[in-house]
Scaffold this motif. Sequence first.
Motif, mmCIF file in Angstrom:
data_model
loop_
_atom_site.group_PDB
_atom_site.id
_atom_site.type_symbol
_atom_site.label_atom_id
_atom_site.label_comp_id
_atom_site.label_asym_id
_atom_site.label_seq_id
_atom_site.Cartn_x
_atom_site.Cartn_y
_atom_site.Cartn_z
ATOM 1 N N ALA A 100 61.497 90.707 39.830
ATOM 2 C CA ALA A 100 61.743 89.533 40.683
ATOM 3 C C ALA A 100 60.508 89.218 41.527
ATOM 4 O O ALA A 100 60.111 88.056 41.655
ATOM 5 N N ARG A 101 59.889 90.239 42.075
ATOM 6 C CA ARG A 101 58.688 90.013 42.894
ATOM 7 C C ARG A 101 57.511 89.569 42.039
ATOM 8 O O ARG A 101 56.699 88.747 42.461
ATOM 9 N N PHE A 102 57.414 90.116 40.835
ATOM 10 C CA PHE A 102 56.361 89.691 39.917
ATOM 11 C C PHE A 102 56.499 88.202 39.614
ATOM 12 O O PHE A 102 55.539 87.436 39.733
ATOM 13 N N VAL A 103 57.699 87.781 39.254
ATOM 14 C CA VAL A 103 57.950 86.379 38.914
ATOM 15 C C VAL A 103 57.724 85.478 40.128
ATOM 16 O O VAL A 103 57.155 84.393 40.001
ATOM 17 N N ALA A 104 58.122 85.940 41.313
ATOM 18 C CA ALA A 104 57.954 85.136 42.525
ATOM 19 C C ALA A 104 56.476 84.874 42.832
ATOM 20 O O ALA A 104 56.145 83.874 43.470
ATOM 21 N N GLN A 105 55.595 85.750 42.358
ATOM 22 C CA GLN A 105 54.170 85.603 42.648
ATOM 23 C C GLN A 105 53.394 84.894 41.542
ATOM 24 O O GLN A 105 52.177 84.725 41.647
ATOM 25 N N LEU A 106 54.071 84.446 40.494
ATOM 26 C CA LEU A 106 53.398 83.743 39.405
ATOM 27 C C LEU A 106 52.984 82.346 39.829
ATOM 28 O O LEU A 106 53.675 81.684 40.605
ATOM 29 N N SER A 107 51.868 81.881 39.281
ATOM 30 C CA SER A 107 51.480 80.484 39.484
ATOM 31 C C SER A 107 52.449 79.620 38.674
ATOM 32 O O SER A 107 53.158 80.112 37.787
#
Length: 130
Positions: A100-107
């Motif tokens: 979830a945190r990985f996806v939240a930080q995607l451009s």
Amino acid sequence: MTEAKGERRPAGELEAGVMAALWAADAPQTPGQVQRSLGAGLARTTVATILFRLRVKGAVDRRRQGRGYAYLPVQDAHGLTARRMHTELDRGGDRHTVLARFVAQLSEDDERVLRDLLEPGNAGSDARRH
């Protein structure tokens, strides 16, 4: 790329240099060949140790060559990055939160690529690469 006496480079930097040398080569390389291609004043034994560690991690394989071994990369740079991502996820902890945190930080662009890849029939498509 010489170093002051006593200074040490991070292992990740050495591993990245060794992998780059292997990817640039057109054939399996001995520790001595890798050492020469790096031209960084490293001892052959240091290069051999890095190659051993990379083999344990599954990043390189080796073939018998004379009395020693020659090493070759198992994956390209993209495959190795994907492997590292899986390794981090497998370390334990809450996979849901990490993802979830990985996806939240995607451009926005990366999010769009990921959404396209997750659609049925698109996973692994070379047409989706950037």
